[in-house]
Write an enzyme that holds these catalytic residues in place. Structure first.
Site, PDB file in Angstrom:
ATOM      1  CD  GLU A  12      -7.541  -9.762  -0.684  1.00  0.00           C
ATOM      2  OE1 GLU A  12      -6.788  -9.943   0.279  1.00  0.00           O
ATOM      3  OE2 GLU A  12      -8.166  -8.704  -0.851  1.00  0.00           O
ATOM      4  N   GLY A  78       2.450  -4.358   4.377  1.00  0.00           N
ATOM      5  CA  GLY A  78       3.794  -4.612   4.905  1.00  0.00           C
ATOM      6  C   GLY A  78       3.802  -4.398   6.412  1.00  0.00           C
ATOM      7  CB  ILE A 171       7.043   0.905   2.849  1.00  0.00           C
ATOM      8  CG1 ILE A 171       6.101   2.130   2.906  1.00  0.00           C
ATOM      9  CG2 ILE A 171       8.204   1.046   3.835  1.00  0.00           C
ATOM     10  CD1 ILE A 171       6.722   3.460   2.616  1.00  0.00           C
ATOM     11  CG  MET A 192       0.484   1.576  -1.191  1.00  0.00           C
ATOM     12  SD  MET A 192       1.235   1.001  -2.739  1.00  0.00           S
ATOM     13  CE  MET A 192       1.134   2.470  -3.742  1.00  0.00           C
ATOM     14  CD  GLU A 193      -4.388   0.196  -1.834  1.00  0.00           C
ATOM     15  OE1 GLU A 193      -4.240  -0.480  -0.784  1.00  0.00           O
ATOM     16  OE2 GLU A 193      -3.614   0.110  -2.791  1.00  0.00           O
ATOM     17  CG  ASP A 216       5.479  -6.621   2.109  1.00  0.00           C
ATOM     18  OD1 ASP A 216       4.443  -6.626   1.425  1.00  0.00           O
ATOM     19  OD2 ASP A 216       5.871  -5.626   2.730  1.00  0.00           O
TER      20      ASP A 216
HETATM   21  N1  SAH Z   1       3.944  -4.834  -7.333  1.00  0.00           N
HETATM   22  C1  SAH Z   1       2.556  -5.080  -7.266  1.00  0.00           C
HETATM   23  C2  SAH Z   1       1.871  -3.772  -7.015  1.00  0.00           C
HETATM   24  C3  SAH Z   1       0.899  -3.863  -5.931  1.00  0.00           C
HETATM   25  S1  SAH Z   1       0.673  -2.358  -5.104  1.00  0.00           S
HETATM   26  C4  SAH Z   1       2.084  -5.754  -8.531  1.00  0.00           C
HETATM   27  O1  SAH Z   1       2.547  -5.362  -9.588  1.00  0.00           O
HETATM   28  O2  SAH Z   1       1.274  -6.681  -8.452  1.00  0.00           O
HETATM   29  C5  SAH Z   1       0.812  -2.928  -3.533  1.00  0.00           C
HETATM   30  C6  SAH Z   1      -0.462  -3.337  -2.878  1.00  0.00           C
HETATM   31  O3  SAH Z   1      -0.119  -4.046  -1.680  1.00  0.00           O
HETATM   32  C7  SAH Z   1      -1.289  -2.196  -2.411  1.00  0.00           C
HETATM   33  O4  SAH Z   1      -2.640  -2.585  -2.337  1.00  0.00           O
HETATM   34  C8  SAH Z   1      -0.745  -1.910  -1.002  1.00  0.00           C
HETATM   35  O5  SAH Z   1      -1.780  -1.447  -0.180  1.00  0.00           O
HETATM   36  C9  SAH Z   1      -0.258  -3.268  -0.517  1.00  0.00           C
HETATM   37  N2  SAH Z   1       1.066  -3.376   0.128  1.00  0.00           N
HETATM   38  C10 SAH Z   1       1.627  -4.572   0.476  1.00  0.00           C
HETATM   39  N3  SAH Z   1       2.861  -4.396   1.006  1.00  0.00           N
HETATM   40  C11 SAH Z   1       3.092  -3.062   0.999  1.00  0.00           C
HETATM   41  C12 SAH Z   1       4.221  -2.261   1.385  1.00  0.00           C
HETATM   42  N4  SAH Z   1       5.333  -2.821   1.869  1.00  0.00           N
HETATM   43  N5  SAH Z   1       4.138  -0.918   1.213  1.00  0.00           N
HETATM   44  C13 SAH Z   1       3.010  -0.368   0.705  1.00  0.00           C
HETATM   45  N6  SAH Z   1       1.925  -1.072   0.305  1.00  0.00           N
HETATM   46  C14 SAH Z   1       1.960  -2.408   0.444  1.00  0.00           C
END
Ligand code: SAH
Length: 247
Positions: A12, A78, A171, A192-193, A216
């Site tokens: 983004e 999510g 999650i 998460m933020e 997701d």
């Molecule tokens: N695995 C990813 C890490 C991203 S952290 C990577 O390595 O690129 C996840 C980011 O997506 C965070 O900004 C969070 O806010 C958001 N997010 C999307 N789906 C989520 C879920 N199911 N649970 C928690 N955060 C989620």
């Protein structure tokens, strides 16, 4: 005064930065801030980093180092409710920290000292984001490559309006979703933020709004859906919605 744009996705950031003009880039506290114009409006763009603490640091830096009177957060999340699908947009009205639990001293989710269990977003900003998202999704088929939208089963994406739950956990289990559905029944999505940014904005009296695109369903395959979605679609959504928001 500048609009602060905090995004949780590097993709983004890249797409918004590509549309900015007169950009000056500086770093503070391990964060990279891009000051410039987006669709002729003064903005400062920054990557939030992931998790509540990191996002709170970014927000505090943004407010302390730049003249921002308003912050808009964009990212993915999510779904916590069955009727939400990948590609829908949630415009947040209030945010919870779902992992804040200082019982028996305070009730579950209550933030100590300030005694709040939820942070409300600014009504005007939120209404503008809602209208921008609805308008963007209306013209959706003109904006996206249908090969990708078909792959994700995105046929008729909608804008939802409601609660968001934030916590330091990615999650990806039905059991955790069920727990959150019981404890926070009006939360539409999980990330998460957001609520950490909202807490900083509350302390500094900064108008705050947030949009989260559903990447997701927070179930067992969440991380697979997440990776593909973020690259291809989420970055287009953020820029498309911001363009209408700023016009
Ligand atoms: N695995 C990813 C890490 C991203 S952290 C990577 O390595 O690129 C996840 C980011 O997506 C965070 O900004 C969070 O806010 C958001 N997010 C999307 N789906 C989520 C879920 N199911 N649970 C928690 N955060 C989620």
């Amino acid at each position: 005064m500048y609009l602060g744009i905090i995004s949780a996705m590097p993709d983004e950031i890249h797409s918004v930065l590509d549309s900015m003009t007169d950009v000056t880039t500086t770093t503070h506290g391990n964060r990279t801030f891009h000051k410039g114009n987006l669709y002729n409006k003064p903005v400062v763009l920054v990557f939030s980093n992931w998790g509540k603490v990191a996002a709170a640091i970014t927000t505090t830096q943004l407010i302390e180092s730049f003249k921002v009177n308003k912050i808009v957060f964009t990212g993915v999340a999510g779904a916590l409710q069955e009727h939400l699908n990948i590609g829908d947009v949630v415009v947040g009205t209030h945010l919870y920290q779902h992992d804040m639990d200082a019982r028996p001293l305070f009730k579950q989710f209550e933030i100590p000292i300030i005694k709040k269990t939820a942070f409300k977003t600014n009504a005007t900003v939120t209404q503008q984001l809602r209208m921008a998202s609805e308008k963007y999704l209306e013209s959706f088929s003109n904006n996206l490559d249908t090969t990708f939208t078909k792959e994700f089963g995105i046929t008729n994406p909608k804008t939802y309006y409601g609660g968001i739950a934030s916590g330091d956990q990615f999650i990806s289990s039905v059991q955790k979703i069920e727990e959150l559905n019981i404890s926070l029944p009006d939360a539409l999505c999980v990330e998460m933020e957001g609520a950490a940014v909202a807490q900083v904005c509350y302390d500094y009296k900064i108008d705050f709004g947030i949009i989260r695109t559903i990447s997701d369903k927070a179930k067992e395959n969440a991380s697979i859906d997440f990776q593909k979605f973020a690259k291809i679609i989420a970055s287009k959504y953020a820029l498309g919605i911001l363009k209408i928001f700023l016009s």
